[in-house]
Write an enzyme that holds these catalytic residues in place. Structure first.
Site, PDB file in Angstrom:
ATOM      1  N   GLU A   7       7.799  -2.247  -8.902  1.00  0.00           N
ATOM      2  CA  GLU A   7       7.703  -0.786  -8.886  1.00  0.00           C
ATOM      3  C   GLU A   7       7.929  -0.267  -7.467  1.00  0.00           C
ATOM      4  O   GLU A   7       7.102  -0.448  -6.585  1.00  0.00           O
ATOM      5  CB  GLU A   7       6.331  -0.337  -9.389  1.00  0.00           C
ATOM      6  CG  GLU A   7       6.134   1.180  -9.395  1.00  0.00           C
ATOM      7  CD  GLU A   7       7.132   1.890 -10.291  1.00  0.00           C
ATOM      8  OE1 GLU A   7       7.997   2.597  -9.734  1.00  0.00           O
ATOM      9  OE2 GLU A   7       7.062   1.726 -11.529  1.00  0.00           O
ATOM     10  N   GLU A  10       6.406   5.006  -4.723  1.00  0.00           N
ATOM     11  CA  GLU A  10       5.110   4.926  -4.050  1.00  0.00           C
ATOM     12  C   GLU A  10       4.135   6.011  -4.499  1.00  0.00           C
ATOM     13  O   GLU A  10       4.532   7.068  -4.995  1.00  0.00           O
ATOM     14  CB  GLU A  10       5.279   5.076  -2.525  1.00  0.00           C
ATOM     15  CG  GLU A  10       6.113   4.007  -1.865  1.00  0.00           C
ATOM     16  CD  GLU A  10       7.548   4.453  -1.641  1.00  0.00           C
ATOM     17  OE1 GLU A  10       8.263   3.782  -0.892  1.00  0.00           O
ATOM     18  OE2 GLU A  10       7.953   5.489  -2.226  1.00  0.00           O
ATOM     19  N   SER A  62       4.359  -1.024   1.556  1.00  0.00           N
ATOM     20  CA  SER A  62       4.633   0.276   2.188  1.00  0.00           C
ATOM     21  C   SER A  62       3.947   0.495   3.536  1.00  0.00           C
ATOM     22  O   SER A  62       3.981  -0.388   4.380  1.00  0.00           O
ATOM     23  CB  SER A  62       4.414   1.425   1.208  1.00  0.00           C
ATOM     24  OG  SER A  62       5.280   1.283   0.099  1.00  0.00           O
ATOM     25  N   CYS A  76       3.306   0.976  -2.804  1.00  0.00           N
ATOM     26  CA  CYS A  76       4.147   0.839  -3.989  1.00  0.00           C
ATOM     27  C   CYS A  76       3.605  -0.284  -4.881  1.00  0.00           C
ATOM     28  O   CYS A  76       2.459  -0.710  -4.731  1.00  0.00           O
ATOM     29  CB  CYS A  76       5.592   0.548  -3.571  1.00  0.00           C
ATOM     30  SG  CYS A  76       5.744  -0.893  -2.485  1.00  0.00           S
ATOM     31  N   SER A 236      11.025  -2.773   4.907  1.00  0.00           N
ATOM     32  CA  SER A 236      10.179  -1.641   5.275  1.00  0.00           C
ATOM     33  C   SER A 236      10.327  -1.349   6.751  1.00  0.00           C
ATOM     34  O   SER A 236      10.534  -2.265   7.560  1.00  0.00           O
ATOM     35  CB  SER A 236       8.700  -1.934   4.975  1.00  0.00           C
ATOM     36  OG  SER A 236       8.452  -1.955   3.592  1.00  0.00           O
ATOM     37  N   HIS A 249      11.357   2.472   2.795  1.00  0.00           N
ATOM     38  CA  HIS A 249      11.016   1.285   2.003  1.00  0.00           C
ATOM     39  C   HIS A 249      12.116   1.062   0.972  1.00  0.00           C
ATOM     40  O   HIS A 249      12.575   2.019   0.338  1.00  0.00           O
ATOM     41  CB  HIS A 249       9.656   1.458   1.335  1.00  0.00           C
ATOM     42  CG  HIS A 249       8.571   1.725   2.331  1.00  0.00           C
ATOM     43  ND1 HIS A 249       8.037   0.746   3.129  1.00  0.00           N
ATOM     44  CD2 HIS A 249       7.978   2.884   2.698  1.00  0.00           C
ATOM     45  CE1 HIS A 249       7.139   1.289   3.943  1.00  0.00           C
ATOM     46  NE2 HIS A 249       7.090   2.577   3.703  1.00  0.00           N
TER      47      HIS A 249
END
Length: 339
Positions: A7, A10, A62, A76, A236, A249
């Site tokens: 996923e 965020e 993140s 996230c 990141s 990100h």
């Protein structure tokens, strides 16, 4: 679209505090305490750097930014971001600070069924926040800002106390926050965020290489960049430019590719955001993107739209809502013109 995967979208939390206005304030937090808070969220610090104004942490999921009286944390994956609220409030209390404003934002999850409590739904998130936030934050509003794209909507919860309104009566309108969410990244550009097998590099050195070859270093040439490349893919970075931060990100896997960009600035120099957004679109060439701008400026969202459309994208929808402290959130979605 893949049925399961990482996923990328965020969850973002911004906490403002008031008190005796200490010089260091929340920056006094020791690493052990910070690690304990992040453990509840289910992430860790992988890299960090600070300057005169704030401390920046790249997380396994993140980023975190700590100012003397402000915290911004976005995570996230299947992290439980809101579980950081209570321990942050408890720590602030020990140094004489109390919460004066809370803002929580996020887009639509790609894999909503994979999210743990309290992130199983926006309603659940709002209930959770209202139960743990102090009573002095009595100006509250929750809103889901829609778009014409079923995959994109913007969820906003804001709670403000009287002390924040008093402290920011004259200067609250000077700053803005831009949050960009991009999906369907250009396949060739996304490949730059994959590491070569057995490349012999550390995550830091691999991150610096990605920052250079993708052109991320040119988005804000003045920023000091703290970057990190994950293995086998993912990236990141946090950028520090005086008292302003930016962060990127990237989840580059085909089928659920995603990249985010966030920055803050002043409405008095919002012309710069046009050039920044042009470069962001050029780095990722997304098929679909959304841009949320939070400020009191009516000029900002028009600059955003113009900058993105000049890169060959078309604005598909625009939603505007007002939140406590006279803050406007404008949520715009864009797709490539071929769509």
């Amino acid at each position: 679209m893949a049925e399961s995967g990482f996923e990328g979208f965020e969850k973002r939390l911004e906490l403002h505090f008031s008190g005796d206005d200490p010089i260091t304030g929340l920056r006094q937090i020791d690493f052990e305490t910070l690690e304990e808070i992040l453990k509840a969220v289910q992430c860790t610090v992988v890299s960090s750097v600070g300057n005169h104004y704030f401390d920046s942490y790249v997380l396994s999921e993140s980023s975190l930014f700590v100012y003397p009286t402000k915290i911004i944390i976005k995570t996230c994956g299947t992290t439980q971001l809101l579980k950081s609220v209570r321990p942050f409030l408890d720590y602030a209390c020990t140094i004489g600070l109390s919460l004066s404003r809370c803002m929580y934002t996020r887009g639509n999850f790609i894999f909503p069924k994979a999210q743990p409590y309290p992130h199983t739904s926006f309603k659940e998130e709002v209930v959770y926040l209202e139960e743990i936030l102090p009573e002095n934050l009595f100006y509250k509003k929750a809103s889901v800002m829609p778009s014409k794209l079923s995959s994109h909507a913007w969820h906003v919860f804001s709670a403000v106390g009287q002390s924040y309104l008093i402290d920011n009566a004259h200067d609250h309108d000077q700053s803005f926050t831009i949050e960009v969410c991009m999906t369907e990244l250009d396949c060739l550009l996304a490949k730059k965020f994959f590491r070569r097998q057995n490349d012999g590099k550390t995550s830091d050195s691999a991150g610096k290489e990605i920052t250079l070859i993708t052109g991320i270093c040119d988005i804000n040439p003045n920023a000091h960049i703290c970057d990190f490349a994950f293995d086998p893919c993912g990236y990141s970075m946090n950028g520090l430019d005086g008292d302003r931060y930016s962060t990127i990100h990237v989840t580059p896997e085909d089928g659920f590719s995603y990249a985010s960009f966030e920055c803050v600035g002043s409405v008095y120099d919002c012309r710069k955001i046009s050039e920044v957004l042009k470069k962001v679109v050029q780095v990722f060439r997304p098929g679909t993107m959304s841009v949320s701008s939070t400020s009191t400026s009516h000029e900002l969202w028009t600059r955003v739209a113009k900058a993105v459309e000049q890169q060959g994208m078309k604005c598909r929808s625009r939603s505007v809502d007002e939140f406590p402290a006279a803050v406007n959130v404008v949520f715009q979605t864009f797709t490539t013109r071929r769509k």
